[in-house]
Design an enzyme around this catalytic site. Structure first.
Site, PDB file in Angstrom:
ATOM      1  N   GLU A  17       0.853  -1.192   0.000  1.00 25.41           N
ATOM      2  CA  GLU A  17       0.000   0.000   0.000  1.00 25.41           C
ATOM      3  C   GLU A  17       0.890   1.243   0.000  1.00 25.41           C
ATOM      4  O   GLU A  17       1.861   1.328   0.756  1.00 25.41           O
ATOM      5  CB  GLU A  17      -0.913   0.049   1.231  1.00 25.41           C
ATOM      6  CG  GLU A  17      -1.733   1.356   1.263  1.00 25.41           C
ATOM      7  CD  GLU A  17      -2.819   1.413   2.336  1.00 25.41           C
ATOM      8  OE1 GLU A  17      -2.904   0.502   3.181  1.00 25.41           O
ATOM      9  OE2 GLU A  17      -3.591   2.407   2.321  1.00 25.41           O
ATOM     10  N   ASN A  24      -4.441   5.137  -2.212  1.00 27.27           N
ATOM     11  CA  ASN A  24      -5.669   5.685  -1.615  1.00 27.27           C
ATOM     12  C   ASN A  24      -6.231   6.858  -2.403  1.00 27.27           C
ATOM     13  O   ASN A  24      -5.490   7.743  -2.818  1.00 27.27           O
ATOM     14  CB  ASN A  24      -5.380   6.170  -0.191  1.00 27.27           C
ATOM     15  CG  ASN A  24      -5.027   5.030   0.747  1.00 27.27           C
ATOM     16  OD1 ASN A  24      -5.889   4.280   1.178  1.00 27.27           O
ATOM     17  ND2 ASN A  24      -3.738   4.883   1.035  1.00 27.27           N
ATOM     18  N   GLU A  76      -7.866   2.302  -3.338  1.00 28.71           N
ATOM     19  CA  GLU A  76      -8.601   2.106  -2.091  1.00 28.71           C
ATOM     20  C   GLU A  76      -9.517   3.298  -1.879  1.00 28.71           C
ATOM     21  O   GLU A  76      -9.080   4.441  -1.887  1.00 28.71           O
ATOM     22  CB  GLU A  76      -7.621   2.000  -0.908  1.00 28.71           C
ATOM     23  CG  GLU A  76      -6.660   0.833  -1.045  1.00 28.71           C
ATOM     24  CD  GLU A  76      -5.874   0.555   0.229  1.00 28.71           C
ATOM     25  OE1 GLU A  76      -6.118   1.220   1.265  1.00 28.71           O
ATOM     26  OE2 GLU A  76      -5.010  -0.335   0.191  1.00 28.71           O
ATOM     27  N   ASP A 131     -11.858   0.455   1.660  1.00 32.58           N
ATOM     28  CA  ASP A 131     -10.920   0.645   2.775  1.00 32.58           C
ATOM     29  C   ASP A 131     -11.663   0.888   4.092  1.00 32.58           C
ATOM     30  O   ASP A 131     -12.796   1.372   4.085  1.00 32.58           O
ATOM     31  CB  ASP A 131     -10.050   1.873   2.454  1.00 32.58           C
ATOM     32  CG  ASP A 131      -8.721   1.877   3.198  1.00 32.58           C
ATOM     33  OD1 ASP A 131      -8.459   0.946   3.981  1.00 32.58           O
ATOM     34  OD2 ASP A 131      -7.942   2.832   2.989  1.00 32.58           O
ATOM     35  N   GLU A 178      -6.481  -5.173   8.367  1.00 33.40           N
ATOM     36  CA  GLU A 178      -5.514  -4.098   8.583  1.00 33.40           C
ATOM     37  C   GLU A 178      -5.057  -4.019  10.035  1.00 33.40           C
ATOM     38  O   GLU A 178      -5.785  -4.397  10.950  1.00 33.40           O
ATOM     39  CB  GLU A 178      -6.168  -2.741   8.286  1.00 33.40           C
ATOM     40  CG  GLU A 178      -6.674  -2.526   6.890  1.00 33.40           C
ATOM     41  CD  GLU A 178      -7.024  -1.048   6.673  1.00 33.40           C
ATOM     42  OE1 GLU A 178      -8.176  -0.651   6.950  1.00 33.40           O
ATOM     43  OE2 GLU A 178      -6.127  -0.296   6.247  1.00 33.40           O
TER      44      GLU A 178
HETATM   45  P1  C2E Z   1      -5.333   3.953   5.507  1.00 34.52           P
HETATM   46  O1  C2E Z   1      -5.466   4.011   4.029  1.00 34.52           O
HETATM   47  O2  C2E Z   1      -6.355   3.170   6.220  1.00 34.52           O
HETATM   48  O3  C2E Z   1      -3.862   3.405   5.782  1.00 34.52           O
HETATM   49  C1  C2E Z   1      -3.517   2.568   6.858  1.00 34.52           C
HETATM   50  C2  C2E Z   1      -2.937   3.362   8.011  1.00 34.52           C
HETATM   51  O4  C2E Z   1      -2.699   2.500   9.110  1.00 34.52           O
HETATM   52  C3  C2E Z   1      -1.588   4.010   7.685  1.00 34.52           C
HETATM   53  O5  C2E Z   1      -1.499   5.213   8.436  1.00 34.52           O
HETATM   54  C4  C2E Z   1      -0.614   2.972   8.233  1.00 34.52           C
HETATM   55  O6  C2E Z   1       0.664   3.504   8.522  1.00 34.52           O
HETATM   56  C5  C2E Z   1      -1.334   2.564   9.493  1.00 34.52           C
HETATM   57  N1  C2E Z   1      -0.952   1.220   9.963  1.00 34.52           N
HETATM   58  C6  C2E Z   1      -0.566   0.157   9.234  1.00 34.52           C
HETATM   59  N2  C2E Z   1      -0.325  -0.911  10.005  1.00 34.52           N
HETATM   60  C7  C2E Z   1      -0.571  -0.540  11.266  1.00 34.52           C
HETATM   61  C8  C2E Z   1      -0.488  -1.213  12.543  1.00 34.52           C
HETATM   62  O7  C2E Z   1      -0.147  -2.391  12.652  1.00 34.52           O
HETATM   63  N3  C2E Z   1      -0.821  -0.473  13.640  1.00 34.52           N
HETATM   64  C9  C2E Z   1      -1.188   0.827  13.554  1.00 34.52           C
HETATM   65  N4  C2E Z   1      -1.479   1.471  14.686  1.00 34.52           N
HETATM   66  N5  C2E Z   1      -1.286   1.496  12.379  1.00 34.52           N
HETATM   67  C10 C2E Z   1      -0.968   0.811  11.254  1.00 34.52           C
HETATM   68  P2  C2E Z   1      -0.913   6.563   7.813  1.00 34.52           P
HETATM   69  O8  C2E Z   1       0.220   6.254   6.891  1.00 34.52           O
HETATM   70  O9  C2E Z   1      -0.689   7.500   8.933  1.00 34.52           O
HETATM   71  O10 C2E Z   1      -2.110   7.093   6.914  1.00 34.52           O
HETATM   72  C11 C2E Z   1      -3.325   7.471   7.491  1.00 34.52           C
HETATM   73  C12 C2E Z   1      -4.408   7.646   6.433  1.00 34.52           C
HETATM   74  O11 C2E Z   1      -4.081   8.764   5.582  1.00 34.52           O
HETATM   75  C13 C2E Z   1      -4.557   6.456   5.495  1.00 34.52           C
HETATM   76  O12 C2E Z   1      -5.328   5.456   6.117  1.00 34.52           O
HETATM   77  C14 C2E Z   1      -5.240   7.117   4.320  1.00 34.52           C
HETATM   78  O13 C2E Z   1      -6.616   7.249   4.564  1.00 34.52           O
HETATM   79  C15 C2E Z   1      -4.624   8.508   4.315  1.00 34.52           C
HETATM   80  N6  C2E Z   1      -3.551   8.579   3.289  1.00 34.52           N
HETATM   81  C16 C2E Z   1      -2.243   8.255   3.385  1.00 34.52           C
HETATM   82  N7  C2E Z   1      -1.602   8.466   2.204  1.00 34.52           N
HETATM   83  C17 C2E Z   1      -2.539   8.927   1.345  1.00 34.52           C
HETATM   84  C18 C2E Z   1      -2.512   9.334  -0.043  1.00 34.52           C
HETATM   85  O14 C2E Z   1      -1.486   9.292  -0.752  1.00 34.52           O
HETATM   86  N8  C2E Z   1      -3.690   9.804  -0.578  1.00 34.52           N
HETATM   87  C19 C2E Z   1      -4.842   9.846   0.156  1.00 34.52           C
HETATM   88  N9  C2E Z   1      -5.944  10.297  -0.451  1.00 34.52           N
HETATM   89  N10 C2E Z   1      -4.912   9.448   1.431  1.00 34.52           N
HETATM   90  C20 C2E Z   1      -3.770   9.002   2.034  1.00 34.52           C
HETATM   91 MG    MG Z   2      -5.743   2.588   2.673  1.00 40.75          MG
HETATM   92 MG    MG Z   3      -7.316   1.450   5.807  1.00 38.45          MG
HETATM   93 MG    MG Z   4      -7.564   4.115   8.068  1.00 36.10          MG
END
Ligand code: C2E
Ligand code: MG
Ligand code: MG
Ligand code: MG
Length: 283
Positions: A59, A114, A146, A176, A233
């Site tokens: 991802e 995403n 996603e 998602d 996830e």
């Molecule tokens: P998401 O798409 O649901 O991505 C999964 C989030 O959970 C990511 O947070 C990831 O680092 C985190 N995660 C993965 N495994 C674990 C785990 O075992 N424990 C915990 N506590 N967390 C875990 P992140 O990277 O902070 O991103 C947060 C949200 O920001 C993403 O949720 C997504 O909705 C958004 N996002 C991130 N990058 C993009 C992007 O390029 N474009 C868009 N539109 N949204 C983005």
């Molecule tokens: Mg995602």
């Molecule tokens: Mg997610």
């Molecule tokens: Mg999320």
């Protein structure tokens, strides 16, 4: 300051609110500059086959470190990018860099990306994605987008049209954060998703609460019936992974298997795991 709004309610603007508004504006300005300068980077987190632990894809997660503000998490800058109309260019930058990096990965690995709710009401989104894939030469059949249920609510017809355009070239679509927010089972009848991602909230409580366990089992049964792939996830512990395998969950993602890391570290991770695979074969 106090301001009179509808029905005689008095809204008090506190100093904290003013400070918060200033901070948002500051982040917005810094983000605009960073996007034009190409400074937002894709990181990649592995998604694995839970039974074999083999990585099946990654991802893409956007990362941004500003000179003055330091590391700003996506939970802060993505909503600001959406509200202030920067999400389009930001998204294109990250997808371009991500597909350039993923081009040199083994070709059986997929890349997921995403899309924000506001991108699903903008008919240019599909064209931009296709143009980037064309330019970077990344096979659309290896790309997954996603989207969340919130993303489908604003303008379902518009979202559906964008999704159909992407599907036509082989891009897959996953739902998602399933199970939180405005979940509606009706959506699953109207819309065909290739994959469903079970929200971390259920996974993190799977060992200590009965309702989570039942909900996950029900989601898995539903995915099987509807012919959708499934990924759980936020898996952090072996015991969670074991339980999910027991329930028949095929895909997993979480810190247990790997944190999101940049393109170089991802290549290193792939080299190590393929070397491991070769060694296993030799034995
Ligand atoms: P998401 O798409 O649901 O991505 C999964 C989030 O959970 C990511 O947070 C990831 O680092 C985190 N995660 C993965 N495994 C674990 C785990 O075992 N424990 C915990 N506590 N967390 C875990 P992140 O990277 O902070 O991103 C947060 C949200 O920001 C993403 O949720 C997504 O909705 C958004 N996002 C991130 N990058 C993009 C992007 O390029 N474009 C868009 N539109 N949204 C983005
Ligand atoms: Mg995602
Ligand atoms: Mg997610
Ligand atoms: Mg999320």
């Amino acid at each position: 300051h106090a301001k009179r709004s509808g029905r005689g309610r008095v809204v008090v603007y506190t100093r904290e609110m003013e400070e918060a508004a200033k901070r948002v504006t500051r982040i917005e300005q810094a983000l605009r500059r960073a996007v034009s300068a190409g400074e937002v980077e894709p990181h990649f987190q592995p998604i694995v086959d839970l039974t074999t632990r083999r990585t099946i894809g990654f991802e893409t997660l956007a990362r941004w470190t500003d000179r003055d503000l330091g590391m700003v998490p996506p939970s802060v800058f993505i909503p600001i990018a959406e509200e202030r109309g920067i999400i389009g260019p930001l998204s294109q930058l990250v997808l371009r860099k991500a597909t350039e990096a993923a081009r040199s990965w083994p070709s059986d690995l997929f890349l997921s990306f995403n899309l924000s709710p506001s991108q699903l009401v903008d008919q240019n989104t599909g064209l931009h994605i296709l143009a980037i894939l064309d330019r970077t030469g990344f096979d659309p059949r290896r790309l997954e987008i996603e989207i969340t249920e919130t993303g489908l609510m604003n303008d379902p017809a518009s979202a559906e049209k964008i999704v159909e355009d992407l599907r036509r070239v082989g891009i897959r679509v996953s739902l998602d954060d399933f199970g939180t927010g405005q979940s509606s089972l009706g959506r699953l009848r109207e819309f065909h998703f290739d994959k469903l991602k079970i929200d971390r909230a259920f996974v993190s409580s799977i060992l200590d609460d009965r309702p989570s366990e039942h909900i996950i089992r029900a989601i898995l049964a539903m995915c099987e019936g509807l012919g959708m792939d499934v990924v759980a996830e936020g898996i952090e512990e072996e015991a969670q992974a074991d339980r999910l395998v027991q329930f028949g969950c095929a895909g997993g993602q979480g810190y247990l298997f790997g944190r999101p890391v940049d393109a170089d570290a991802t290549l290193g991770y792939l080299r190590d795991s393929y070397r491991g695979a070769l060694r296993a074969k030799a034995i």
